[in-house]
Design a protein around this motif. Sequence first.
Motif, mmCIF file in Angstrom:
data_model
loop_
_atom_site.group_PDB
_atom_site.id
_atom_site.type_symbol
_atom_site.label_atom_id
_atom_site.label_comp_id
_atom_site.label_asym_id
_atom_site.label_seq_id
_atom_site.Cartn_x
_atom_site.Cartn_y
_atom_site.Cartn_z
ATOM 1 N N MET A 18 0.827 -1.206 0.000
ATOM 2 C CA MET A 18 0.000 0.000 0.000
ATOM 3 C C MET A 18 0.867 1.265 0.000
ATOM 4 N N LEU A 19 1.965 1.223 0.761
ATOM 5 C CA LEU A 19 2.868 2.367 0.803
ATOM 6 C C LEU A 19 3.582 2.566 -0.530
ATOM 7 N N SER A 20 3.789 1.494 -1.253
ATOM 8 C CA SER A 20 4.577 1.555 -2.488
ATOM 9 C C SER A 20 3.751 1.876 -3.722
ATOM 10 N N HIS A 21 2.432 1.965 -3.578
ATOM 11 C CA HIS A 21 1.579 2.193 -4.745
ATOM 12 C C HIS A 21 0.598 3.337 -4.501
ATOM 13 N N PRO A 22 1.096 4.584 -4.505
ATOM 14 C CA PRO A 22 0.204 5.729 -4.285
ATOM 15 C C PRO A 22 -0.832 5.903 -5.395
ATOM 16 N N GLU A 23 -0.566 5.294 -6.562
ATOM 17 C CA GLU A 23 -1.562 5.382 -7.648
ATOM 18 C C GLU A 23 -2.790 4.519 -7.343
ATOM 19 N N ARG A 24 -2.685 3.644 -6.349
ATOM 20 C CA ARG A 24 -3.814 2.792 -5.945
ATOM 21 C C ARG A 24 -4.330 3.150 -4.547
ATOM 22 N N PHE A 25 -3.423 3.622 -3.694
ATOM 23 C CA PHE A 25 -3.783 3.953 -2.310
ATOM 24 C C PHE A 25 -3.331 5.387 -2.036
ATOM 25 N N THR A 26 -4.247 6.328 -2.121
ATOM 26 C CA THR A 26 -3.883 7.737 -1.987
ATOM 27 C C THR A 26 -3.647 8.106 -0.525
ATOM 28 N N SER A 27 -2.745 9.050 -0.313
ATOM 29 C CA SER A 27 -2.415 9.508 1.038
ATOM 30 C C SER A 27 -2.995 10.886 1.328
ATOM 31 N N ARG A 28 -4.014 11.295 0.602
ATOM 32 C CA ARG A 28 -4.515 12.660 0.750
ATOM 33 C C ARG A 28 -5.078 12.962 2.135
ATOM 34 N N GLU A 29 -5.411 11.918 2.909
ATOM 35 C CA GLU A 29 -5.820 12.113 4.309
ATOM 36 C C GLU A 29 -5.023 11.150 5.183
ATOM 37 N N ALA A 30 -3.697 11.187 5.030
ATOM 38 C CA ALA A 30 -2.834 10.177 5.640
ATOM 39 C C ALA A 30 -2.692 10.304 7.142
ATOM 40 N N LEU A 31 -2.986 11.484 7.697
ATOM 41 C CA LEU A 31 -2.634 11.730 9.082
ATOM 42 C C LEU A 31 -3.738 11.456 10.090
ATOM 43 N N SER A 32 -4.961 11.249 9.636
ATOM 44 C CA SER A 32 -6.047 11.094 10.599
ATOM 45 C C SER A 32 -7.132 10.185 10.055
ATOM 46 N N SER A 33 -7.826 9.516 10.978
ATOM 47 C CA SER A 33 -8.928 8.646 10.572
ATOM 48 C C SER A 33 -10.124 9.453 10.094
ATOM 49 N N ALA A 34 -10.229 10.704 10.530
ATOM 50 C CA ALA A 34 -11.334 11.576 10.112
ATOM 51 C C ALA A 34 -10.893 13.024 10.256
ATOM 52 N N ASN A 35 -11.474 13.922 9.468
ATOM 53 C CA ASN A 35 -11.153 15.343 9.545
ATOM 54 C C ASN A 35 -12.058 15.994 10.584
ATOM 55 N N ALA A 36 -11.471 16.306 11.737
ATOM 56 C CA ALA A 36 -12.263 16.826 12.857
ATOM 57 C C ALA A 36 -12.871 18.194 12.544
ATOM 58 N N TYR A 37 -12.231 18.966 11.678
ATOM 59 C CA TYR A 37 -12.717 20.319 11.390
ATOM 60 C C TYR A 37 -14.028 20.312 10.605
ATOM 61 N N ARG A 38 -14.218 19.304 9.751
ATOM 62 C CA ARG A 38 -15.402 19.283 8.880
ATOM 63 C C ARG A 38 -16.709 19.242 9.655
ATOM 64 N N SER A 39 -16.681 18.663 10.837
ATOM 65 C CA SER A 39 -17.909 18.547 11.630
ATOM 66 C C SER A 39 -17.974 19.588 12.738
ATOM 67 N N CYS A 40 -17.173 20.632 12.617
ATOM 68 C CA CYS A 40 -17.152 21.681 13.643
ATOM 69 C C CYS A 40 -17.292 23.047 12.971
ATOM 70 N N PRO A 41 -18.511 23.574 12.851
ATOM 71 C CA PRO A 41 -18.749 24.859 12.166
ATOM 72 C C PRO A 41 -17.916 26.009 12.735
ATOM 73 N N ALA A 42 -17.754 26.066 14.046
ATOM 74 C CA ALA A 42 -16.990 27.158 14.655
ATOM 75 C C ALA A 42 -15.534 27.126 14.211
ATOM 76 N N ALA A 43 -14.965 25.921 14.110
ATOM 77 C CA ALA A 43 -13.586 25.784 13.647
ATOM 78 C C ALA A 43 -13.470 26.182 12.178
ATOM 79 N N LEU A 44 -14.434 25.763 11.368
ATOM 80 C CA LEU A 44 -14.417 26.119 9.943
ATOM 81 C C LEU A 44 -14.526 27.627 9.756
ATOM 82 N N GLU A 45 -15.319 28.275 10.598
ATOM 83 C CA GLU A 45 -15.462 29.736 10.519
ATOM 84 C C GLU A 45 -14.128 30.421 10.817
ATOM 85 N N THR A 46 -13.407 29.884 11.781
ATOM 86 C CA THR A 46 -12.088 30.435 12.117
ATOM 87 C C THR A 46 -11.102 30.206 10.972
#
Length: 368
Positions: free
Chosen positions: A1-29
């Motif tokens: 998986m690490l060797s084939h970025p054309e099959r397994f993208t790392s665009r959200e590699a650092l977290s299981s979920a984007n915490a900001y997307r579900s927090c309107p106050a954070a998005l406003e900031t």
Amino acid sequence: MLSHPERFTSREALSSANAYRSCPAALETLAKSRALPRQRTLILADGEQHQRHRKAIQNALSPARMMKEFGPTIERRVNTYIDTFVSEGRCEAVSQLAIPLPMSLVAVIFDVPDEMIGTLKGWSDSFFAALSGLVPEEVVIRAARDTLEFENFILDRVAARRGTDRTDFLARLTNGVDGAEPLNDAEIVNICSQILVGGNESTISLIGNLIYQIAATEGLESELRTDPTKIPAAVEECLRHEPPLQAMYRITLHEETIGGQVIPAGAKLMLNFGSANRDENFYRDGEDFDPDRDNTETLHLTFGRGRHACVGQTIARREAVITVTALVNRLQNIRLLPDHPPARSRIFGVRGFEKLHIAFERRHQETE
């Protein structure tokens, strides 16, 4: 998986979920940022975009150049921190050594005085907390506010360097050197946030884990002191045995079959380095810490693999080797304190220590 970025993208590699997307106050900031639209870089990018960013940072933070400049700096700082507690016979190794060392090097990279180390560490802790997932809303909001503060700090420094002949890291990254293209503000901000977190969090845990092993593994301290050539192998085994960052994430771009299991396109996968590094198919007695293990035979995955392998791994290893060398040369009988048991980090995915109290004696040679 690490060797084939054309099959397994790392665009959200650092977290299981984007915490900001579900927090309107954070998005406003975050909407008030001076670096919009936001850019994915390095570990969060694939293909030509990733190659362009990687070339820029490798040229600005070239391992050979940084090692030449950082080697004496690391040694001097390690000994300075040991000086603060060597006569006490005990210390809390995380706050008194493991944290200040890598953070002081991050300060050097950003060309700021040591007085800013506390601020930089606060920003890093805030960013990392938001990446951990399932965190309270106030943590996410604070991380958003700290993101703006950090971005403004970086952008002000970038503006002062753009188009100049300065040679510090931010200037080299901003203006492009050795054939690398200059980067825009949004790209620089994203890269610097990864340097801030990646440049300290993993190394803090690595140093803490190493000190723990020296204190807890019978005979290891004297073995490393007697034969310093074994120190790099002990560092490598600690990296394998306890990866500071236990896992990262990939998203399938197409339907995949992995280990006989059909995985649909768009699935988010957690790649568990901590488990892979102890795989009994590759490491005999992989659960055991063995400082004599040959980790060149089967390379561990602690720093990743392929195009997204950690760009700062050379510096991290150097910090660890110099720290262990100084500790075993200046201290002896390094041991854990029974009345202050070690406290592991409570951040999901991090394998390190929050508190690590040790006792020791000052070596006679060190006082001469």
